[in-house]
Design a protein around this motif. Structure first.
Motif, PDB file in Angstrom:
ATOM      1  N   GLY A   2       5.173  12.033   3.915  1.00 27.88           N
ATOM      2  CA  GLY A   2       5.219  12.743   5.189  1.00 27.88           C
ATOM      3  C   GLY A   2       4.136  12.309   6.160  1.00 27.88           C
ATOM      4  N   ALA A   3       3.430  11.228   5.834  1.00 23.11           N
ATOM      5  CA  ALA A   3       2.306  10.798   6.661  1.00 23.11           C
ATOM      6  C   ALA A   3       2.738  10.463   8.088  1.00 23.11           C
ATOM      7  CB  ALA A   3       1.613   9.591   6.025  1.00 23.11           C
ATOM      8  N   GLY A   4       3.877   9.819   8.236  1.00 23.97           N
ATOM      9  CA  GLY A   4       4.348   9.476   9.580  1.00 23.97           C
ATOM     10  C   GLY A   4       4.597  10.713  10.423  1.00 23.97           C
ATOM     11  N   ALA A   5       5.237  11.713   9.837  1.00 23.95           N
ATOM     12  CA  ALA A   5       5.503  12.950  10.567  1.00 23.95           C
ATOM     13  C   ALA A   5       4.211  13.710  10.856  1.00 23.95           C
ATOM     14  CB  ALA A   5       6.457  13.832   9.771  1.00 23.95           C
ATOM     15  N   ILE A   6       3.275  13.676   9.927  1.00 21.98           N
ATOM     16  CA  ILE A   6       1.994  14.366  10.119  1.00 21.98           C
ATOM     17  C   ILE A   6       1.225  13.740  11.287  1.00 21.98           C
ATOM     18  CG2 ILE A   6      -0.266  14.810   9.072  1.00 21.98           C
ATOM     19  CD1 ILE A   6       1.232  15.001   6.363  1.00 21.98           C
ATOM     20  N   VAL A   7       1.169  12.415  11.316  1.00 24.12           N
ATOM     21  CA  VAL A   7       0.445  11.722  12.387  1.00 24.12           C
ATOM     22  C   VAL A   7       1.137  11.935  13.717  1.00 24.12           C
ATOM     23  CG1 VAL A   7      -0.224   9.433  13.254  1.00 24.12           C
ATOM     24  CG2 VAL A   7      -0.613  10.035  10.871  1.00 24.12           C
ATOM     25  N   SER A   8       2.471  11.898  13.727  1.00 25.54           N
ATOM     26  CA  SER A   8       3.204  12.149  14.972  1.00 25.54           C
ATOM     27  C   SER A   8       2.941  13.557  15.500  1.00 25.54           C
ATOM     28  CB  SER A   8       4.697  11.958  14.765  1.00 25.54           C
ATOM     29  OG  SER A   8       4.974  10.631  14.434  1.00 25.54           O
ATOM     30  N   GLY A   9       2.873  14.517  14.596  1.00 26.80           N
ATOM     31  CA  GLY A   9       2.578  15.887  15.013  1.00 26.80           C
ATOM     32  C   GLY A   9       1.176  16.028  15.580  1.00 26.80           C
ATOM     33  N   ILE A  10       0.219  15.358  14.963  1.00 28.16           N
ATOM     34  CA  ILE A  10      -1.163  15.410  15.471  1.00 28.16           C
ATOM     35  C   ILE A  10      -1.252  14.732  16.826  1.00 28.16           C
ATOM     36  CG2 ILE A  10      -3.514  14.578  15.069  1.00 28.16           C
ATOM     37  CD1 ILE A  10      -2.972  14.974  12.048  1.00 28.16           C
TER      38      ILE A  10
END
Length: 107
Positions: free
Chosen positions: A93-101
């Motif tokens: 989920g790292a991509g989604a986490i970074v996009s959210g940040i």
């Protein structure tokens, strides 16, 4: 003088035009890489593909299955088992986490 009311079709067409989607005219942020960073970006792209590819998915599935089996048989601490499973969620989920940040920081 008599008043003529619009037909139902015209009223529906006017109402539909109010709710029709319109393309947003937002500014696009240029995400160009700095000069000379081509090899670094390529290496990080390879690393991302390796960590999120088919091999990594298969390894993560086997790891979660092994940890789950060991937790069910009482051979592993539940806290360590949960840490492994949460680590897999963070990895994939790292991509989604970074996009959210980034979305929270920009917007």
């Amino acid at each position: 003088m008599t008043r003529k009311f619009p037909s139902a079709a015209r009223v529906l067409a006017a109402a539909a035009s109010l709710f029709a989607p319109v393309a947003a005219q937002a500014q696009s942020v240029a995400t160009r890489d700095p000069a000379g960073s081509g090899p670094i970006v390529a290496a990080l792209g390879w690393l991302q593909g390796t960590l999120l590819g088919n091999v990594a998915t298969a390894v993560a599935v086997m790891a979660v299955a092994a940890v789950g089996f060991m937790m069910l048989t009482g051979r592993m601490n539940w806290r360590f088992g949960a840490t492994v499973i949460v680590g897999c969620f963070v990895l994939f989920g790292a991509g989604a986490i970074v996009s959210g940040i980034q979305g929270a920081a920009v917007g």
